[in-house]
Write a protein that holds these residues in place. Structure first.
Motif, mmCIF file in Angstrom:
data_model
loop_
_atom_site.group_PDB
_atom_site.id
_atom_site.type_symbol
_atom_site.label_atom_id
_atom_site.label_comp_id
_atom_site.label_asym_id
_atom_site.label_seq_id
_atom_site.Cartn_x
_atom_site.Cartn_y
_atom_site.Cartn_z
ATOM 1 N N ILE A 192 0.813 -1.038 0.194
ATOM 2 C CA ILE A 192 -0.113 -0.015 0.107
ATOM 3 C C ILE A 192 0.930 1.370 0.106
ATOM 4 O O ILE A 192 0.402 2.082 -0.661
ATOM 5 C CB ILE A 192 -0.875 0.007 1.136
ATOM 6 C CG1 ILE A 192 -2.023 -1.118 1.126
ATOM 7 C CG2 ILE A 192 -1.662 1.340 1.169
ATOM 8 C CD1 ILE A 192 -2.971 -0.953 -0.185
ATOM 9 N N ASP A 249 1.032 4.198 -2.746
ATOM 10 C CA ASP A 249 0.654 5.489 -2.615
ATOM 11 C C ASP A 249 1.753 6.242 -3.192
ATOM 12 O O ASP A 249 1.338 7.403 -3.519
ATOM 13 C CB ASP A 249 0.598 5.832 -1.079
ATOM 14 C CG ASP A 249 -0.775 5.317 -0.249
ATOM 15 O OD1 ASP A 249 -1.695 5.490 -1.040
ATOM 16 O OD2 ASP A 249 -0.531 5.153 0.796
ATOM 17 N N ARG A 250 3.022 5.882 -3.138
ATOM 18 C CA ARG A 250 3.947 6.689 -3.808
ATOM 19 C C ARG A 250 4.069 6.740 -5.352
ATOM 20 O O ARG A 250 4.168 7.696 -6.151
ATOM 21 C CB ARG A 250 5.369 6.171 -3.344
ATOM 22 C CG ARG A 250 5.610 6.549 -1.789
ATOM 23 C CD ARG A 250 6.960 6.450 -1.636
ATOM 24 N NE ARG A 250 7.711 5.240 -1.694
ATOM 25 C CZ ARG A 250 7.482 3.971 -0.804
ATOM 26 N NH1 ARG A 250 6.841 4.405 0.506
ATOM 27 N NH2 ARG A 250 7.545 2.781 -0.976
ATOM 28 N N THR A 306 -2.262 10.726 -9.266
ATOM 29 C CA THR A 306 -3.581 11.331 -8.664
ATOM 30 C C THR A 306 -4.524 10.668 -9.580
ATOM 31 O O THR A 306 -5.570 10.044 -9.229
ATOM 32 C CB THR A 306 -3.713 12.785 -8.799
ATOM 33 O OG1 THR A 306 -2.608 13.187 -7.871
ATOM 34 C CG2 THR A 306 -4.767 13.037 -7.978
ATOM 35 N N LYS A 365 -5.237 6.866 -9.424
ATOM 36 C CA LYS A 365 -5.727 6.654 -8.046
ATOM 37 C C LYS A 365 -7.079 6.717 -8.129
ATOM 38 O O LYS A 365 -7.789 6.122 -7.530
ATOM 39 C CB LYS A 365 -5.073 7.446 -6.939
ATOM 40 C CG LYS A 365 -3.958 7.058 -6.398
ATOM 41 C CD LYS A 365 -3.329 8.072 -5.427
ATOM 42 C CE LYS A 365 -1.952 7.461 -4.886
ATOM 43 N NZ LYS A 365 -1.446 8.496 -3.728
ATOM 44 N N TRP A 378 -8.611 4.090 -5.456
ATOM 45 C CA TRP A 378 -7.486 3.937 -4.529
ATOM 46 C C TRP A 378 -7.995 4.293 -3.209
ATOM 47 O O TRP A 378 -7.889 3.380 -2.210
ATOM 48 C CB TRP A 378 -6.367 4.556 -5.075
ATOM 49 C CG TRP A 378 -5.105 4.429 -4.162
ATOM 50 C CD1 TRP A 378 -4.641 5.001 -3.078
ATOM 51 C CD2 TRP A 378 -4.362 3.027 -3.914
ATOM 52 N NE1 TRP A 378 -3.521 4.283 -2.569
ATOM 53 C CE2 TRP A 378 -3.387 3.317 -3.347
ATOM 54 C CE3 TRP A 378 -4.466 1.714 -4.717
ATOM 55 C CZ2 TRP A 378 -2.364 2.143 -3.024
ATOM 56 C CZ3 TRP A 378 -3.514 0.607 -4.512
ATOM 57 C CH2 TRP A 378 -2.318 0.887 -3.651
ATOM 58 N N ASP A 379 -8.365 5.379 -3.110
ATOM 59 C CA ASP A 379 -9.125 5.768 -1.788
ATOM 60 C C ASP A 379 -10.432 5.542 -1.334
ATOM 61 O O ASP A 379 -10.972 6.112 -0.338
ATOM 62 C CB ASP A 379 -8.640 7.286 -1.622
ATOM 63 C CG ASP A 379 -7.087 7.616 -1.383
ATOM 64 O OD1 ASP A 379 -6.431 6.706 -0.824
ATOM 65 O OD2 ASP A 379 -6.720 8.489 -2.074
ATOM 66 N N LYS A 381 -7.254 -0.330 -0.397
ATOM 67 C CA LYS A 381 -6.927 -0.113 0.659
ATOM 68 C C LYS A 381 -7.835 -0.586 1.766
ATOM 69 O O LYS A 381 -7.442 -0.516 2.981
ATOM 70 C CB LYS A 381 -6.707 1.520 1.292
ATOM 71 C CG LYS A 381 -5.396 2.068 0.035
ATOM 72 C CD LYS A 381 -5.453 3.627 0.255
ATOM 73 C CE LYS A 381 -4.419 3.920 1.052
ATOM 74 N NZ LYS A 381 -4.363 5.354 1.323
#
Length: 125
Positions: free
Chosen positions: A12, A16-17, A21, A24, A29-30, A36
């Motif tokens: 994860i 993230d890195r 954007t 994601k 992703w979020d 996640k």
């Protein structure tokens, strides 16, 4: 015991890195049903039941378990409805559960067809 959680956190963190954007947003992703959170991993693991059911299509119908097929069909169809009621709506889990229900129904149809076409073998047992 904690090795898998460490691997998960590492992956994860890399995601993230590495992910941009816009990427994601594409893979959600979020999102609460994204990779996640547990809402994503539950259908990923449950899809193994669907794969096992598809693998059972190669087995002879007389070797299939009626109780197992009933339970897979029932739970798949019941939980596919539940996935559309919970918040956040988890369409991926709903799809996996629906596929599980269909796989169980397919096995039930195969069992019923076998029992209908081979009534003599049933009376032997």
């Amino acid at each position: 015991m904690f090795i898998l959680s460490d691997v998960y956190r590492l992956l994860i963190g890399i995601g993230d890195r590495v992910l941009s954007t816009s990427m994601k947003k594409i893979v959600k992703w979020d999102h609460p049903a994204g990779p996640k959170y547990v809402h994503f991993w539950s259908p990923v693991m449950k899809s193994s039941l669907v794969m096992a059911g598809i693998g059972d299509l190669m087995r002879p119908a007389e070797k299939l378990s009626l109780n197992q097929s009933i339970s897979l069909a029932a739970t798949g169809l019941i939980w596919s409805r539940y996935c559309m009621v919970i918040i956040p709506k988890n369409y991926f889990l709903g799809l996996v559960n629906f596929a599980l229900g269909l796989t169980g129904l397919q096995q039930l149809i195969r069992i019923a067809h076998y029992h209908h076409t081979h009534p003599k073998e049933l009376t032997k047992n």
